[in-house]
Write an enzyme that holds these catalytic residues in place. Sequence first.
Site, mmCIF file in Angstrom:
data_model
loop_
_atom_site.group_PDB
_atom_site.id
_atom_site.type_symbol
_atom_site.label_atom_id
_atom_site.label_comp_id
_atom_site.label_asym_id
_atom_site.label_seq_id
_atom_site.Cartn_x
_atom_site.Cartn_y
_atom_site.Cartn_z
ATOM 1 N N LYS A 129 -69.104 42.131 19.467
ATOM 2 C CA LYS A 129 -68.595 42.410 18.135
ATOM 3 C C LYS A 129 -68.230 41.149 17.365
ATOM 4 C CE LYS A 129 -67.006 47.111 19.023
ATOM 5 N NZ LYS A 129 -67.753 47.265 20.265
ATOM 6 N N GLU A 171 -58.549 42.747 14.476
ATOM 7 C CA GLU A 171 -58.869 43.139 13.113
ATOM 8 C C GLU A 171 -57.623 43.650 12.417
ATOM 9 O OE1 GLU A 171 -61.881 46.113 13.214
ATOM 10 O OE2 GLU A 171 -63.519 44.696 13.526
ATOM 11 N N HIS A 185 -59.968 57.021 18.984
ATOM 12 C CA HIS A 185 -61.184 56.321 18.576
ATOM 13 C C HIS A 185 -62.465 57.025 19.011
ATOM 14 C CE1 HIS A 185 -58.468 53.109 17.466
ATOM 15 N NE2 HIS A 185 -58.039 53.032 18.711
ATOM 16 N N ARG A 231 -78.804 51.817 19.234
ATOM 17 C CA ARG A 231 -79.298 52.974 19.985
ATOM 18 C C ARG A 231 -79.237 54.195 19.084
ATOM 19 N NH1 ARG A 231 -74.410 55.485 20.753
ATOM 20 N NH2 ARG A 231 -72.601 54.140 21.078
#
Length: 630
Positions: free
Chosen positions: A116, A200, A235, A297
């Site tokens: 990421k 973040e 999440h 994917r």
Amino acid sequence: MIRSILIANRGEIACRVIRTAKRLGVRTVSVYSDADAKALHVRLADEAVHIGPSAASESYLVGEKIIQAAWDTGAEAIHPGYGFLSENAAFAEAVIKAGLIWVGPKPDSIRAMGLKDAAKKLMQEAGVPTTPGYLGEDQAPDRLKSEADSIGYPVLIKAVAGGGGKGMRKVDKAGDFADALASCQREAKSSFGDDRVLLEKWITDPRHIEVQIFGDSHGNAVHLFERDCTLQRRHQKVIEEAPAPGMDAETREAVCGAAVRAAKAVDYVGAGTVEFIADGSGGLNADQIWFMEMNTRLQVEHPVTEMITGEDLVEWQLKIASGEPLPKTQDELSFEGWAMEARLYAENPATGFLPSTGDLDVLALPEAPVRVETGVAPDDSVSPFYDPMIAKLVTHGPNRDAARIALAKACDGVSTWPVHNNAGFLTRLLRHDGFADFSVTTGFIDAHQEALVAPPEPSPEILSYAANQLLGQAEPDVPAPWAQLRGFRLGTEPDLETQLLLDGEIVSTSLEAGAAPAGVYLYEKGDGAVLVQEGWPFQVARARHDALGADALANGAILSPMPGRVVSVSVTEGEQVQQGQTLVTLEAMKMEHTLTAPFDGTVTELAAEADAPVAEGFLLMQIKEVEDEE
């Protein structure tokens, strides 16, 4: 066109790929572990190969076994599905080097987007907006804490190699950072073999928007519009829909255009999803939507895109892997109506969504026009070794309300036994006023969880029906605790009452004959049964004096609520504990669950050991309550 494929996956995605392959005349090969020897994806494939023990680390995650199975069966290509090895660049590379076709993006593209922090840097270079945060190489806890303090709380800790909601922790204040970091790193290491994290800024009113993209080997890339996946729990996506509510044409063009730029930046081939986080406080605006990550994917929620576009994305994958150009140009793509998907899991909302495993003695799923994607059939089982998804339920309608109402009705009729499911929770969620008018953020479920998961109160008619079915027309002289003569009133017949265990609690009800109340289903097993109404199961059984339920907790018996593994034990025998103090951390389905002290007391017996497997109901420890001093 590819003539034969091996599907390096299991469950509903393997069945989904097989369905399209059969329609196209493509021969299919399934792989399976010990636990999946009789699984539906094995039965549906033209051929199946055993690849090892039940643990995924010894079967579905062993690339050499999968490649060997492809060679042995003459398969030309390998379709990875999602999860497992689907985003493993080394495996994709090994497949190609073995002379097989990889139904997925180039290994270099997977690598570019797999981490990421690196992906965000690449997107910044490509002019794609990203969320503020820390992407540095220095992973020292003190440095991470300092960066979090600078960003400002709340912050999100996210595993750089993460996915599926694992390895993520929201931290609300500085004092919680160290514990959250340690837990996040431990889960990331267990799930992905990499404990590095990025930070973040937490968006206060976040919405989750993602764009379906496709690229081919001829340099073309298109998007198939956006999906909204805002409704999440821990999440993990719960409800997905397409298009995104409140998305106007100008914002759609900006966001979807950014997704295509992201795909071209990594020379993308095949199916992928570019995920964005949006500040939903003022509606959807292009300048308040930022890149989060790219999934290299096919996504779990791809059916909603298929329903609004009329395209078969698995067919697109196979054609592109065969070297063909994209089936359509951007100008030829459009969407119609609204689609919505609910993820039906084997879990119990009333006990914190703990996973539920076992045989599916009863499995009742909706029929057409509801689209059902599943990897199980009646009398199959839900294994403790893999993701506990039972099915995906998908509806399509002319507008959002039509799709939403149809999906809620579909969830009403779901029944599983003795495995728990979350259908009742989904029904309540779909009918919630806040979701109906889409005044939601990713924290919506957490904010309303008590109302969404509180076990419903069964009516007296339901309990009476259950008692009658379980016990029959008992005579007044049936000894306690099965039935007792109570409620005697002058001039009337005595009421015959009986005791039942209702979701572990002892209740009393009258024992009267009667037909099943409307919309209620009864499934018996042994001396117990489950009653289902609007998707909510009432588990009932004959009350026993030695039954464990709420009484066990009240007496200080700390039981394992599910089968799993002890990650850590935070107390010692003889230690005094306070209410709410962490006692033990368990791991099941690669997710951590923390058990805390129900009251102030002393640990008088300790059986839990770190790294030891435990069964559901295992006595982890005993706590004696501190008695008030006179």
